[in-house]
Design a protein around this motif. Structure first.
Motif, short mmCIF file in Angstrom:
data_model
loop_
_atom_site.label_atom_id
_atom_site.label_comp_id
_atom_site.label_asym_id
_atom_site.label_seq_id
_atom_site.Cartn_x
_atom_site.Cartn_y
_atom_site.Cartn_z
N LEU A 189 12.81 -12.13 5.64
CA LEU A 189 12.98 -10.74 6.05
C LEU A 189 13.06 -9.82 4.83
CD1 LEU A 189 15.57 -11.16 8.95
CD2 LEU A 189 13.09 -10.86 9.12
N ASN A 190 13.73 -10.28 3.78
CA ASN A 190 13.83 -9.48 2.55
C ASN A 190 12.46 -9.25 1.93
OD1 ASN A 190 15.68 -8.34 0.34
ND2 ASN A 190 14.41 -9.79 -0.79
N ALA A 191 11.57 -10.23 2.03
CA ALA A 191 10.23 -10.08 1.48
C ALA A 191 9.48 -8.95 2.18
CB ALA A 191 9.46 -11.38 1.60
N TYR A 192 9.53 -8.93 3.50
CA TYR A 192 8.83 -7.89 4.24
C TYR A 192 9.48 -6.53 4.03
CZ TYR A 192 5.83 -11.20 6.68
OH TYR A 192 4.88 -12.15 6.96
N VAL A 193 10.80 -6.50 3.95
CA VAL A 193 11.49 -5.23 3.68
C VAL A 193 11.10 -4.69 2.31
CG1 VAL A 193 13.74 -4.19 3.25
CG2 VAL A 193 13.41 -5.67 5.23
N GLY A 194 11.05 -5.56 1.31
CA GLY A 194 10.67 -5.12 -0.02
C GLY A 194 9.26 -4.59 -0.08
N LEU A 195 8.32 -5.28 0.57
CA LEU A 195 6.93 -4.83 0.57
C LEU A 195 6.79 -3.47 1.26
CD1 LEU A 195 3.91 -5.20 0.14
CD2 LEU A 195 3.85 -6.57 2.23
N LEU A 196 7.39 -3.33 2.44
CA LEU A 196 7.27 -2.07 3.18
C LEU A 196 8.00 -0.94 2.46
CD1 LEU A 196 7.75 -3.36 6.84
CD2 LEU A 196 5.62 -2.77 5.68
N ALA A 197 9.16 -1.23 1.88
CA ALA A 197 9.89 -0.20 1.16
C ALA A 197 9.14 0.26 -0.07
CB ALA A 197 11.28 -0.71 0.77
N GLY A 198 8.55 -0.68 -0.81
CA GLY A 198 7.78 -0.30 -1.99
C GLY A 198 6.57 0.55 -1.64
N LEU A 199 5.84 0.15 -0.61
CA LEU A 199 4.68 0.95 -0.19
C LEU A 199 5.11 2.33 0.31
CD1 LEU A 199 2.59 -1.75 1.70
CD2 LEU A 199 2.21 -0.86 -0.60
N ALA A 200 6.26 2.39 1.00
CA ALA A 200 6.74 3.68 1.49
C ALA A 200 7.12 4.60 0.34
CB ALA A 200 7.93 3.46 2.43
N VAL A 201 7.77 4.06 -0.69
CA VAL A 201 8.14 4.88 -1.85
C VAL A 201 6.90 5.42 -2.54
CG1 VAL A 201 9.19 4.80 -4.15
CG2 VAL A 201 10.37 3.78 -2.20
N LEU A 202 5.89 4.58 -2.70
CA LEU A 202 4.65 5.03 -3.33
C LEU A 202 3.97 6.11 -2.49
CD1 LEU A 202 3.17 1.59 -4.48
CD2 LEU A 202 4.29 3.31 -5.89
N ALA A 203 3.98 5.95 -1.18
CA ALA A 203 3.33 6.94 -0.32
C ALA A 203 4.12 8.26 -0.30
CB ALA A 203 3.20 6.39 1.10
N LEU A 204 5.44 8.18 -0.37
CA LEU A 204 6.26 9.38 -0.28
C LEU A 204 6.16 10.25 -1.53
CD1 LEU A 204 9.46 7.89 1.39
CD2 LEU A 204 7.95 9.61 2.39
N LEU A 205 6.06 9.61 -2.69
CA LEU A 205 6.13 10.36 -3.94
C LEU A 205 4.81 10.44 -4.70
CD1 LEU A 205 9.62 9.27 -5.31
CD2 LEU A 205 9.00 11.29 -3.99
N ALA A 206 3.76 9.90 -4.14
CA ALA A 206 2.47 9.97 -4.84
C ALA A 206 1.79 11.32 -4.67
CB ALA A 206 1.54 8.86 -4.34
N GLY A 207 2.20 12.10 -3.69
CA GLY A 207 1.57 13.39 -3.46
C GLY A 207 2.08 14.47 -4.38
N ARG A 208 1.66 15.68 -4.11
CA ARG A 208 2.07 16.83 -4.92
C ARG A 208 3.52 17.17 -4.66
NH1 ARG A 208 -1.97 19.71 -7.31
NH2 ARG A 208 -4.11 19.15 -6.76
N GLY A 209 4.16 17.71 -5.68
CA GLY A 209 5.53 18.12 -5.55
C GLY A 209 5.66 19.48 -4.91
N ALA A 210 6.90 19.95 -4.85
CA ALA A 210 7.15 21.26 -4.26
C ALA A 210 6.55 22.34 -5.14
CB ALA A 210 8.65 21.48 -4.11
N PRO A 211 5.94 23.37 -4.57
CA PRO A 211 5.35 24.43 -5.40
C PRO A 211 6.41 25.16 -6.19
CG PRO A 211 5.41 25.07 -3.08
CD PRO A 211 5.80 23.62 -3.13
N ALA A 212 6.05 25.51 -7.42
CA ALA A 212 6.97 26.24 -8.27
C ALA A 212 7.17 27.65 -7.74
CB ALA A 212 6.44 26.29 -9.71
#
Length: 312
Positions: free
Chosen positions: A265-288
């Motif tokens: 279960l930890n393996a699947y949680v780690g994979l999904l959490a890592g992909l989610a972090v990459l998807a959440l923060l790979a986009g553009r930031g808040a406009p200045a």
């Protein structure tokens, strides 16, 4: 803050050198094992098939190769690459440090070279920074509130899981083996360049925790550290998921002991959490925030209020 062009070029060269070191060792292992699939399964944790030789690299090496290459590209393309260079240098420094006392000349030479390059990367990122002075230059954007908080929560949970697993192994293993897991003693069997498993857990705990705090604070440097943490989290989860699939553990979860079930279960949680972090923060930031508008040229200043307030 931005990074000067000489510092960016220097940082890109240092990152390229770090990537080259990892690539040379990976090619050397491919020559020994003769099969990329066998090497990939070794990185995933399957060591039972090694009869032609033993790998000197671990999963850390291809991840550092990818991270160093990405940091080099970021340094060449962006004036805001200081955090990427600093994060890459810090993590490389921490992961290559155990090579100083690991057996074997190759591990020692690699550690010395990597530590020198990583330290140079950190110094370059710090010394090459300069404040934004020109009106056309924009500071690094902060991550958006929703994705930053979500990524911070995932990283905080991942850090907690690392702590819980280390506490579990500390209670299950003898004291000597527990110490060797952090120092790389004789009871720990690992690849020549791999950090000891306990040491790796400490580095990942520090990385996940630092990235989580920075993401919650929406710091300008949080994106680089959180993306780096997401890469390590996703890579480790993918390796564990591949190994569980190879041994068909998912189909017989009901027959597994509690510890093995939690590991799957930890393996699947780690994979999904890592992909989610990459998807959440790979986009553009808040406009200045938009700068205050200037009055058109030749326009008189606004009239004073009438009647004037006291003390006008």
């Amino acid at each position: 803050m931005t990074v000067t062009r000489p510092a960016r070029l220097t940082g890109a060269a240092l990152c390229a050198a770090l990537a080259l070191i990892a690539a040379v060792w990976i090619l050397k292992d491919l020559a020994v094992l003769g099969s990329p699939a066998d090497l990939a399964w070794y990185w995933a944790g399957d060591h039972h098939f090694l009869i032609r030789g033993r790998s000197a690299t671990s999963l850390v090496d291809p991840v550092l190769l990818a991270v160093s290459a990405a940091a080099a590209v970021a340094a060449l393309r962006s004036r805001h690459a200081a955090s990427a260079l600093a994060a890459t240098g810090t993590v490389t420094l921490a992961l290559r440090l155990p090579g100083l006392w690991a057996p074997g000349t190759g591990a020692l030479v690699t550690a010395l070279l990597a530590l020198a390059l990583a330290a140079g990367l950190i110094v370059t990122a710090a010394a090459g920074r300069r404040p934004v002075t020109a009106s056309y230059e924009q500071p690094a954007t902060r991550p958006r509130t929703g994705p930053a908080v979500a990524a911070g929560a995932l990283l905080a949970v991942s850090a907690l899981l690392v702590v819980l697993w280390e506490l579990y192994w500390a209670t299950e293993l003898p004291l000597e083996i527990t110490v060797d897991r952090f120092t790389g003693g004789r009871s720990v069997i690992k690849a020549a360049l791999a950090p000891p498993p306990g040491w790796l857990s400490l580095v990942l705990l520090a990385l996940y925790g630092t990235a989580a705090v920075a993401a919650f604070a929406r710091a300008r440097h949080s994106r680089a550290f959180a993306l780096l943490a997401g890469v390590f989290l996703a890579a480790g989860g993918l390796a564990e998921v591949a190994r569980t699939a190879r041994y068909e553990l998912v189909g017989r979860l009901g027959d597994l002991p509690a510890a093995d079930l939690l590991a799957v279960l930890n393996a699947y949680v780690g994979l999904l959490a890592g992909l989610a972090v990459l998807a959440l923060l790979a986009g553009r930031g808040a406009p200045a925030a938009a700068p205050a508008p200037y009055p058109p040229a030749g326009m008189p200043p606004p009239a004073p209020p009438h009647p004037p307030p006291p003390g006008w």
